[in-house]
Design a protein around this motif. Structure first.
Motif, PDB file in Angstrom:
ATOM      1  N   LYS A 176       0.834  -1.206   0.000  1.00 38.65           N
ATOM      2  CA  LYS A 176       0.000   0.000   0.000  1.00 38.65           C
ATOM      3  C   LYS A 176       0.867   1.253   0.000  1.00 38.65           C
ATOM      4  N   PRO A 204      -5.100   8.300  -2.698  1.00 37.87           N
ATOM      5  CA  PRO A 204      -5.035   6.870  -2.345  1.00 37.87           C
ATOM      6  C   PRO A 204      -6.256   6.406  -1.562  1.00 37.87           C
ATOM      7  N   SER A 262      -5.166  14.564  -0.741  1.00 38.53           N
ATOM      8  CA  SER A 262      -5.048  13.532   0.287  1.00 38.53           C
ATOM      9  C   SER A 262      -6.115  13.639   1.367  1.00 38.53           C
ATOM     10  N   THR A 266       1.025   4.224  -2.899  1.00 39.21           N
ATOM     11  CA  THR A 266       0.695   5.605  -2.557  1.00 39.21           C
ATOM     12  C   THR A 266       1.810   6.540  -2.979  1.00 39.21           C
ATOM     13  N   GLU A 274      -6.491   2.345  -1.267  1.00 39.03           N
ATOM     14  CA  GLU A 274      -5.478   1.835  -0.344  1.00 39.03           C
ATOM     15  C   GLU A 274      -5.833   2.174   1.099  1.00 39.03           C
ATOM     16  N   SER A 275      -6.267   3.415   1.342  1.00 36.89           N
ATOM     17  CA  SER A 275      -6.608   3.818   2.707  1.00 36.89           C
ATOM     18  C   SER A 275      -7.803   3.036   3.234  1.00 36.89           C
TER      19      SER A 275
END
Length: 952
Positions: free
Chosen positions: A166, A177, A221, A170, A180-181
């Motif tokens: 991950k 992301p 982000s 990123t 992934e988060s």
């Protein structure tokens, strides 16, 4: 055909020894030496070769591990993370892929190198697994229920590799992301996992200053952080019972006289002082900027950076407030318009900004045209729900074109020949108040001082001013709460989409929110906002019940905030206390652009600015490092194409406290090496050695004395040599120069000298015409490499969706674009398609890619800046709390683009921009900003007896 793979884990002693051996450093070294080094060119069959497969049962998931090798034909799939592992019964989840040691050291796939995939699974029955690379391999794994300690260790190894995978995605990606988060936070929460040790030891992300900047400028982000927080932080009270606290008590600005004698443009009288101010001065100037942005998809960053996605642009804002600039161009050609400005209380164009367009008319004809056009627009779009109504706002007539979802939201009014078209009712109210003398920009003393510094008579093409009240308003409690709430609203929308995919992937119902919360795919507090709003899927699009259509939310200035929750109150109190203690004050930001015709189809844009960084206390060290502003600069060789000069105080890391100037030059006499991909220190050092240039200091060595073995006395010719770095140093007069090439230093001796500068500065940057130099190919390679990596990262994102959440491959692109609210674009000019490899298996790729893992730069490729960039000069110095900058940027137009660059991969994108014949002449820009004489008038570098911290 299935190939049973024998289970080896039922023998306790042998299994433990095998596991420990396979996961020890010794076994890795042996595997690398024996397989990847001795037989590096081993060509295998097209299907992956399964070397080892193991699995250990567990609750709720067991964990498995497969080690395999792939051949040459699988490199593209491997590089795009397109490897897929699955089983016939859909019991296998959340794979994490790792490379062999040699692959990691080389930073690229190694043919025949060992690879490993870890995965979770349910049940205890044998699994028939398919591993797909360029071709497929099918095999059977029998899970073991013995030695649960081994299974627990393997489970931690899977989690560590999953988190590492991950992090790599990123870092490499050019997209938020979110996936992934969500995956890591969802699994961490459901399986009661802790972050890996390297993440637990990392510095805390609780940086209030960073959060402030992220919120203020809507950094990408934010969404990923919101999703992670919703999934991992326990829900607090969501009942809004507390009053909104008062505004921050900011430090009072310095007393500035009002300067009644300063000439102020008439349109500024109608601008509320808490609005940003973007003034074009005349209609043709806004055409220049509009066309410039249009050439790059509405994103000026595409002129310089190779972005992997495109976001909403200014046209979206104009569409919402129903201003079709092209029609106005055709109708008026600027003849009916005296002045043009864009204003607003924020810059959140993607999610619904509070903004407006001001047109200062030359007579009444504009109003008649605008009103007639709005009536016709309502008739033409009535079937789409567009209505036209008349309102009374503070005693003034205002018309509103609108749809219920805010896709169209256009207030229109006129006051004293000034026309406003806005998405925000609040801005219209303040427009009338400002026109009547209450809180207008024209009456703001700091704005008048800015106009004294950069006078109106300079006739700037674009004038940008962000006032102190603008920043204070955005950082105030009202804006901060609504920013957090709308980010939460957007996170709810994205969370539901991700949770539905994850639930369907594991075989659960994806249409029952209660069940998804019960199974841990959604947090308990999902879709509950303190203001009672909810996110719903309506007519094929996401809507917030209070804010409207996603992407066209109700402007923040218009959102009612009646109360806040205890959790919001605690969060807000922490932020406001930080503002009160650390920021204390916010300064205005000023930028002015002016264009000149240099002849030969080359234009020069002159930029003047006053910029104050946020968090002066945090960044105060910059003032300690920088030396005094100098009115001299280091003149070098005619071969110096890129130079950087910095005045340093000598207080940090230096063997002397004396101020000095450090200068760096990259020369164009020979092309630097472009075929080296540095992956370690030795290769990086080799790349530096092949880059033509030198580093110097004056009038004392300063920081250069810290380089190994270069502080010793020079020889008779002034040279010192470091065998450690293979680096030469030349000392003569007051100069100290270092380079990897002794002859380059000898040649520089005859050119380098101190020369008077046009203006004082602490930092100077000079960049010549790279496109017509030996560095052109070097720049092309750098940009192509960046574009390639970004393009590959986008395909990795699609494969992530396919791997982890079993989204059908053919729909992955559309699904991810809907999730992110943006369009994925290939920076190399291609299109993302599913196309078969040689053996017929379709994979995601770009139409501009070759079939190997890292292509050579095409001969006809030209980096985007090479099509227009012809030079840059930048001078910066610190005055009080601000950085004062002066820059000139030379831009090529039409025939000035080099003949071999006109129709290449980079594209001659600026050829259709308007020329200077559309504009009246400009008066010269003054070279020395007012007040600069107070900063070291002589421009001399002070010696020990002259050093004075006050000069900074």
């Amino acid at each position: 055909m299935d190939r049973p793979y024998p289970d080896t884990s039922f023998q306790p002693v042998k299994s433990m020894l095998r596991f420990q051996f396979a996961n020890s450093l010794f076994s890795i070294i042996v595997a690398v030496i024996a397989v990847e080094t001795v037989f590096p060119n081993r060509l295998l069959a097209q299907p992956p070769e399964i070397v080892r497969a193991e699995a250990w049962t567990g609750t709720p998931f067991g964990v498995g591990k497969v080690s395999f090798r792939t051949g040459q034909e699988g490199r593209l799939v491997h590089n795009t993370h397109g490897l897929l592992i699955d089983d016939l019964e859909n019991r296998l989840f959340y794979p994490a892929y790792t490379d062999g040691l040699l692959s990691m050291v080389m930073d690229k796939p190694v043919v025949g190198g060992m690879q490993t995939v870890w995965f979770l699974f349910r049940g205890d029955q044998p699994m028939t697994i398919t591993l797909r690379c360029a071709d497929t391999a099918t095999f059977t794994v029998i899970p073991s229920a013995r030695r649960p300690a081994i299974g627990r260790i393997a489970f931690q190894s899977w989690w560590r590799q999953f988190q590492s995978q991950k992090s790599k995605r990123t870092e490499a990606g050019d997209y938020p992301p979110l996936i992934e988060s969500y995956l890591t936070s969802m699994l961490q929460r459901r399986l009661n996992l802790e972050p890996p040790i390297f993440q637990r030891l990392a510095p805390s992300r609780n940086d209030q200053l960073q959060q402030t900047v992220n919120l203020l400028f809507d950094v990408e982000s934010i969404r990923a952080e919101s999703i992670r927080d919703l999934m991992t932080i326990p829900a607090g009270s969501d009942i809004a019972t507390m009053a909104l606290p008062p505004d921050v008590t900011w430090r009072s600005p310095p007393g500035i006289p009002l300067h009644d004698d300063v000439l102020i443009e008439a349109v500024a009288r109608f601008v509320p002082e808490e609005c940003y101010y973007l003034r074009f001065g005349n209609w043709n100037n806004q055409l220049w900027l509009k066309r410039l942005m249009g050439e790059y998809g509405g994103d000026l960053t595409q002129m310089i950076a190779l972005r992997g996605h495109s976001k909403a642009d200014s046209q979206k804002m104009l569409d919402q407030i129903v201003i079709e600039s092209s029609q106005l161009d055709d109708w008026f050609g600027g003849n009916l318009i005296e002045d043009v400005a864009a204003i607003g209380t924020d810059l959140y164009v993607e999610d619904g900004a509070s903004n407006a367009i001001l047109l200062l008319a030359k007579g009444d004809a504009l109003q008649r045209q605008m009103e007639s056009r709005r009536i016709q627009y309502a008739k033409d779009h009535a079937a789409e729900g567009v209505t036209l109504s008349e309102l009374d706002i503070t005693g003034h007539k205002v018309t509103l074109l609108a749809t219920e979802d805010n896709r169209i939201r256009s207030f229109y009014a006129v006051h004293d020949l000034c026309h406003i078209t806005s998405s925000s009712r609040k801005i219209v109210e303040r427009f009338f108040e400002a026109a009547d003398g209450t809180g207008s920009l024209a009456g703001n003393s700091e704005f008048r001082e800015a106009r004294r510094t950069l006078p109106l008579e300079h006739d700037h093409t674009v004038f940008i001013y962000l006032s102190r009240p603008f920043f204070q308003n955005v950082l105030g409690p009202r804006y901060q709460i609504e920013l957090a709430r709308r980010n939460r609203s957007l996170a709810n929308i994205q969370l539901l989409q991700l949770a539905q995919w994850a639930a369907a992937n594991e075989g659960y119902a994806d249409d029952d929110i209660g069940k998804m919360i019960q199974h841990g795919f959604l947090p308990e507090n999902y879709n509950r906002l303190p203001d009672g709003s909810e996110s719903n899927w309506v007519d094929g699009a996401w809507h917030d019940s209070l804010r409207g259509l996603r992407g066209y939310y109700l402007p923040i200035a218009d959102v009612p905030i009646e109360a806040i929750t205890p959790a919001e109150s605690a969060w807000l109190a922490e932020r406001l206390a930080f503002f009160q203690k650390e920021l204390r004050e916010v300064d205005p930001l000023l930028l002015a652009f002016k264009r000149f015709d240099l002849g030969g189809d080359v234009e020069r844009v002159v930029i003047d600015g006053r910029i104050a960084p946020f968090g002066k206390e945090k960044y105060g060290w910059i003032g300690d490092v920088l030396g005094p502003p100098l009115k001299v600069e280091i003149a070098g060789s005619p071969d110096d194409l890129i130079t950087v000069q910095v005045s340093l105080s000598g207080n940090m890391f230096s063997r002397t406290d004396l101020p000095h100037q450090v200068f760096l030059a990259i020369q164009s006499d020979i092309p630097p090496k472009t075929d080296l991909q540095p992956t370690n220190f030795a290769e990086m050092l080799q790349l530096l050695k092949t880059t033509p240039g030198y580093l110097g200091a004056w009038p004392n060595p300063g920081y250069l004395d810290a380089l190994p073995a270069l502080g010793s006395p020079p020889d008779a010719e002034g040279f010192t040599y470091s065998r450690i770095l293979d680096l030469w140093r030349l000392q003569y007069d007051d100069f100290a120069l270092v380079s990897f090439d002794r002859n380059r230093l000898q040649a520089a001796r005859g050119w380098i000298h101190v020369a008077p500068a046009e203006r004082p500065a602490q930092v100077r940057l000079r960049v010549g015409d790279i496109a017509n130099s030996n560095l052109r190919q070097w720049a092309n390679v750098l940009y192509y490499e960046r574009g390639w990596e970004t393009s590959v990262a986008n395909v990795r994102l699609l494969n992530l969706l396919i791997q982890q959440l079993r989204v059908p491959p053919e729909t992955a692109l559309a699904q991810v674009e809907q999730l992110l609210g943006l369009s994925l674009v290939c920076p190399l000019g291609g299109e993302y398609v599913m196309a078969p490899l040689n053996n017929g298996l379709p994979v995601w790729q770009s139409t501009t890619w070759p079939s190997f893992d890292r292509p050579q730069v095409p001969e006809d490729y030209v980096a985007p800046p090479m099509t227009w960039f012809r030079g840059l000069s930048l001078d910066v110095y610190q005055r009080d709390s601000q950085f004062v900058l002066h820059a000139t940027l030379d831009i090529a137009r039409g025939s000035s683009v080099a003949p071999d660059q006109e129709s290449t991969g980079g594209g001659g994108l600026l050829n259709n921009l308007p020329g200077f014949n559309l504009f009246k002449g400009f008066s010269p820009v003054e070279d020395l900003p007012p007040g600069v004489e107070s900063n070291n008038q002589s421009g001399e570098l002070p010696g020990p007896e002259k050093t004075d911290k006050g000069n900074k």
